[in-house]
Design a protein around this motif. Sequence first.
Motif, short mmCIF file in Angstrom:
data_model
loop_
_atom_site.label_atom_id
_atom_site.label_comp_id
_atom_site.label_asym_id
_atom_site.label_seq_id
_atom_site.Cartn_x
_atom_site.Cartn_y
_atom_site.Cartn_z
N MET A 82 1.44 -1.15 0.41
CA MET A 82 0.04 0.11 -0.37
C MET A 82 1.17 1.61 0.15
N ILE A 83 0.94 1.87 -1.02
CA ILE A 83 1.37 3.40 -0.37
C ILE A 83 0.33 4.88 -0.35
N LEU A 84 0.55 5.53 0.90
CA LEU A 84 0.04 6.65 1.27
C LEU A 84 -0.11 7.16 -0.55
N THR A 85 -0.83 8.41 -0.07
CA THR A 85 -1.20 9.29 -1.16
C THR A 85 -1.06 10.80 -0.06
N ASP A 86 -0.79 11.51 -0.39
CA ASP A 86 -1.39 12.44 -0.29
C ASP A 86 -2.01 13.87 -1.27
N THR A 87 -2.45 14.93 -0.78
CA THR A 87 -3.67 15.23 -1.40
C THR A 87 -3.19 15.91 -2.77
N GLY A 88 -2.29 16.42 -2.52
CA GLY A 88 -1.28 17.19 -3.69
C GLY A 88 -1.55 16.16 -5.02
N PRO A 89 -1.57 15.15 -5.31
CA PRO A 89 -1.00 14.13 -6.42
C PRO A 89 -2.60 14.35 -6.74
N LEU A 90 -3.66 13.98 -5.80
CA LEU A 90 -4.93 13.25 -6.65
C LEU A 90 -5.96 14.67 -6.82
N VAL A 91 -5.33 15.67 -6.44
CA VAL A 91 -5.98 16.64 -7.59
C VAL A 91 -5.77 17.14 -8.97
N ALA A 92 -4.22 17.01 -8.71
CA ALA A 92 -3.24 17.30 -9.68
C ALA A 92 -4.38 15.65 -10.65
N LEU A 93 -4.12 14.84 -10.47
CA LEU A 93 -5.34 13.81 -11.47
C LEU A 93 -6.44 14.28 -11.75
N LEU A 94 -6.98 14.95 -10.90
CA LEU A 94 -8.56 14.95 -11.08
C LEU A 94 -8.86 16.15 -11.87
N VAL A 135 0.46 7.50 10.33
CA VAL A 135 -0.28 6.24 10.14
C VAL A 135 0.75 5.49 8.93
N ALA A 136 2.24 6.45 8.81
CA ALA A 136 2.87 4.81 8.42
C ALA A 136 3.55 4.57 9.23
N GLU A 137 3.64 5.31 10.33
CA GLU A 137 4.87 4.61 11.70
C GLU A 137 3.74 3.83 12.25
N SER A 138 2.62 4.02 12.32
CA SER A 138 1.38 2.64 13.26
C SER A 138 1.04 1.69 12.50
N ARG A 139 0.91 2.18 10.89
CA ARG A 139 0.34 0.27 9.77
C ARG A 139 2.32 0.17 9.62
N SER A 140 2.87 0.73 9.51
CA SER A 140 3.96 -0.07 8.92
C SER A 140 4.16 0.33 7.27
N LEU A 141 3.73 1.11 6.79
CA LEU A 141 3.60 2.16 5.67
C LEU A 141 5.09 2.87 5.43
N ARG A 142 6.37 2.55 4.49
CA ARG A 142 7.10 3.56 4.35
C ARG A 142 7.05 4.02 2.68
N ARG A 143 5.50 4.27 1.99
CA ARG A 143 5.74 4.54 0.81
C ARG A 143 5.12 5.95 0.56
N VAL A 144 5.01 6.48 0.48
CA VAL A 144 3.71 8.12 0.29
C VAL A 144 3.96 8.82 -1.69
N PHE A 145 2.97 9.09 -1.88
CA PHE A 145 3.16 9.31 -3.34
C PHE A 145 2.85 11.11 -2.91
#
Length: 98
Positions: free
Chosen positions: A1-13, A67-77
């Motif tokens: 799973m890749i966490l996604t910041d709002t910036g790329p979502l806005v740019a894609l939409l 969320v990355a810390e608590s759920r052991s996620l290491r990638r962010v878009f």
Amino acid sequence: MILTDTGPLVALLDADDPYQAALWNLRTTGRLILLDLTHEEVDRMAALMEKYKDTPMDLADASLVAVAESRSLRRVFTVDNDFYVYRLSDGSALEVVR
């Protein structure tokens, strides 16, 4: 799973779409998962925003790091360069995906 910041979502939409139907389509098809924050993650967000107040860290960035810390996620878009500054509780950095 890749966490996604709002910036790329806005740019894609389509910013001209007042209802952002494309965003809901991503969620409906399972390509975008919305997570509920735990109480511990919210508490961690406050601590992170205090730690990075000179950056400054906003609420959205704090939520992604917590969320990355608590759920052991290491990638962010993201298109936000501040993620090169932020560190997880173990001292490591998130892998920024662009």
